[in-house]
Write a protein that holds these residues in place. Structure first.
Motif, short mmCIF file in Angstrom:
data_model
loop_
_atom_site.label_atom_id
_atom_site.label_comp_id
_atom_site.label_asym_id
_atom_site.label_seq_id
_atom_site.Cartn_x
_atom_site.Cartn_y
_atom_site.Cartn_z
N ASP A 328 1.05 -1.12 -0.17
CA ASP A 328 -0.15 -0.15 -0.17
C ASP A 328 1.00 1.14 -0.12
OD1 ASP A 328 -2.18 -1.61 0.18
OD2 ASP A 328 -2.49 -1.43 2.12
N GLY A 329 0.39 2.37 -0.94
CA GLY A 329 1.41 3.47 -0.71
C GLY A 329 2.41 3.52 -2.02
N LEU A 330 2.57 2.39 -2.39
CA LEU A 330 3.92 2.58 -3.49
C LEU A 330 3.26 2.27 -4.80
CD1 LEU A 330 7.13 2.30 -3.25
CD2 LEU A 330 6.86 -0.30 -3.49
N THR A 331 3.82 3.02 -5.77
CA THR A 331 3.41 2.95 -7.05
C THR A 331 4.70 2.60 -8.02
OG1 THR A 331 2.03 5.00 -6.82
CG2 THR A 331 3.00 4.66 -9.08
N LEU A 332 4.55 1.67 -8.94
CA LEU A 332 5.47 0.96 -9.65
C LEU A 332 5.45 1.49 -10.80
CD1 LEU A 332 4.64 -2.73 -9.02
CD2 LEU A 332 6.07 -1.20 -7.88
N ILE A 333 6.49 2.08 -11.47
CA ILE A 333 7.02 2.46 -12.89
C ILE A 333 7.78 1.52 -13.43
CG2 ILE A 333 8.12 4.72 -13.78
CD1 ILE A 333 7.55 6.08 -11.11
N LYS A 334 7.20 1.29 -14.56
CA LYS A 334 7.98 0.24 -15.43
C LYS A 334 9.34 0.79 -16.55
CE LYS A 334 5.80 -1.28 -19.17
NZ LYS A 334 5.02 -1.99 -20.09
N VAL A 335 10.34 0.39 -16.24
CA VAL A 335 11.37 0.77 -17.03
C VAL A 335 12.09 -0.15 -17.96
CG1 VAL A 335 11.81 3.04 -15.42
CG2 VAL A 335 12.92 0.56 -15.14
N ASP A 336 12.45 0.13 -19.23
CA ASP A 336 13.04 -0.75 -20.04
C ASP A 336 14.63 -0.14 -20.07
OD1 ASP A 336 11.92 -3.09 -21.22
OD2 ASP A 336 10.06 -1.69 -21.72
N THR A 337 14.69 0.98 -19.96
CA THR A 337 16.08 1.87 -20.31
C THR A 337 16.36 2.64 -19.20
OG1 THR A 337 15.41 3.27 -21.72
CG2 THR A 337 15.96 1.17 -22.61
N ILE A 338 17.60 3.41 -19.10
CA ILE A 338 17.90 4.21 -18.30
C ILE A 338 16.99 5.58 -18.70
CG2 ILE A 338 19.97 5.13 -19.64
CD1 ILE A 338 21.01 6.05 -16.80
N ASP A 339 16.61 5.86 -20.02
CA ASP A 339 16.21 6.89 -20.78
C ASP A 339 14.56 6.99 -20.39
OD1 ASP A 339 16.41 9.18 -22.69
OD2 ASP A 339 15.15 7.93 -23.92
N ASP A 340 13.99 5.65 -20.21
CA ASP A 340 12.71 5.63 -19.66
C ASP A 340 12.70 6.02 -18.26
OD1 ASP A 340 11.77 4.25 -21.89
OD2 ASP A 340 12.27 2.10 -21.19
N ALA A 341 13.61 5.77 -17.27
CA ALA A 341 13.53 5.95 -16.09
C ALA A 341 13.79 7.73 -15.93
CB ALA A 341 14.84 5.42 -15.49
N THR A 342 14.55 8.44 -16.57
CA THR A 342 14.70 9.69 -16.54
C THR A 342 13.58 10.31 -17.08
OG1 THR A 342 15.75 9.87 -18.84
CG2 THR A 342 17.27 9.59 -16.88
N LYS A 343 12.95 10.01 -18.18
CA LYS A 343 11.54 10.44 -18.69
C LYS A 343 10.54 10.45 -17.77
CE LYS A 343 12.69 10.24 -23.65
NZ LYS A 343 12.55 9.58 -24.97
#
Length: 362
Positions: A328-343
């Motif tokens: 609870d209270g945690l949102t998952l963000i999907k990433v394939d690359t470091i560029d995905d993460a920074t965006k």
């Protein structure tokens, strides 16, 4: 003896036997549980995790936490009672021991392998981070290791830079073996190298090593066939335009790569990637910035949330299992690359949370 008394006595003996079996007989299982998290933007024991010299850095805020998993040691003998408790506990996972220690690896062997993977992940994180920022990194082919009692022992050394083999320039590690195998066993092969000490001295002075020398080695026959070998493992080494040190002990494995890379990017760019938010995550990273899956994702989510994380950067290949039980209270963000993460972090800074790539249940 009355039948009822005998039945009760027999039942008691059976119960005692089962308890003894449960407590004293080991089972082939190991346990995983949430481990500590570390802010790559922060300090550990008064020392910054990421230390950069020779390049302008900028203030950071918030958290970019790497996450870990605790596992029972290779020589730990779990009993049935502990295994059942672990299966029932929400925050722990009991798995076959061979999952964590395949092929009967010892604790020492596993620790050594984890240390090597951790070291490689740091190197890849540096390359990926600078690549994301458009900062060039020089790559060169080196002798990664020398096989004991091989033709190369005493002639080539780990860290030697391989410039050419038989006068043919070397650009990738595979070029070394490719050129050596053009020979027959017993023939001579000529390596053009920069000795490791001279290469290290040139790198420290910020110069490209140029003092080469030639080394002649007589090839031997491979144990797998008639292929010629000299007994080295070629690898790559990177020359960075400035110093990046990652200071973190007692951690192993490759899964912190993504968070190290993001921490480096944050320190080298104006402003804040996190906008003060508590972001955790995990994932291997290669030199191209591609993010790979890791083990123990469920444990890492729990550890991150307990530490205060609001968002969790999740490798795409871990999304399905991670989404099955999100704290609870945690949102998952999907990433394939470091560029995905920074965006995605940019979207968070702008408050555009609706368009974040998310992990969904299958």
């Amino acid at each position: 003896m009355p039948r009822r008394t005998a039945t009760m006595l027999a039942s008691t003996l059976v119960l005692i036997t089962l308890l003894c079996v449960g407590v004293f007989v080991p089972v082939p299982y190991a346990e995983m549980s949430p481990g500590p998290t570390v802010n790559t933007l922060g300090e550990v024991k008064g020392e910054p995790v990421l230390q950069i010299a020779g390049r302008q850095t900028y203030p950071t805020e918030g958290h970019l936490n790497m996450t870990t998993v605790r596992v029972t040691s290779a020589d730990y003998r779990m009993n049935m009672v502990e295994a059942v408790y672990g299966w029932l506990a929400h925050d722990n996972v009991v798995v076959p021991k061979e999952t964590l220690y395949p092929d009967g690896k010892t604790e020492e062997q596993s620790s050594q392998e984890n240390a090597e993977e951790f070291s490689q992940s740091q190197e890849s994180a540096k390359v990926a981070a600078l690549g994301e920022l458009g900062i060039p990194v020089t790559t060169r082919v080196v002798v990664a290791s020398v096989v004991k009692d091989s033709p190369a022992q005493g002639t080539l050394h780990a860290g030697d830079v391989v410039k050419a083999v038989d006068g043919v320039p070397v650009k990738e590690p595979g070029d070394v073996a490719g050129q050596v195998t053009t020979h027959k066993p017993g023939e001579k092969v000529v390596f053009t190298i920069v000795p490791a000490k001279e290469a290290a001295a040139a790198e420290k002075a910020g110069k490209e090593p140029t003092a080469t020398r030639e080394v002649t080695i007589t090839t031997a026959k491979s144990q797998e066939g008639d292929r010629a070998i000299v007994g080295i493992q070629a690898g790559t080494d990177h020359v960075f335009p400035f110093t990046i040190d990652i200071k973190l002990a007692d951690v192993g494995g490759p899964s912190a790569g993504l968070m190290f890379a993001l921490g480096i990017v944050d320190k080298l760019t104006p402003g804040s990637l996190t906008d003060g938010k508590f972001i955790a995550g995990t994932g291997t990273i290669d030199e191209k910035g591609e993010v790979g899956p890791i083990g123990g994702i469920e444990m890492k989510l729990v550890g991150a949330r307990e530490a205060g994380a609001q968002y969790f950067l999740t490798p795409a290949d871990n999304c399905e299992s991670a989404a099955s039980d999100i704290p609870d209270g945690l949102t998952l963000i999907k990433v394939d690359t470091i560029d995905d993460a920074t965006k995605s972090l940019e979207k968070l800074r702008k408050g555009d949370t609706k368009n974040l790539p998310s992990c969904a249940k299958s």
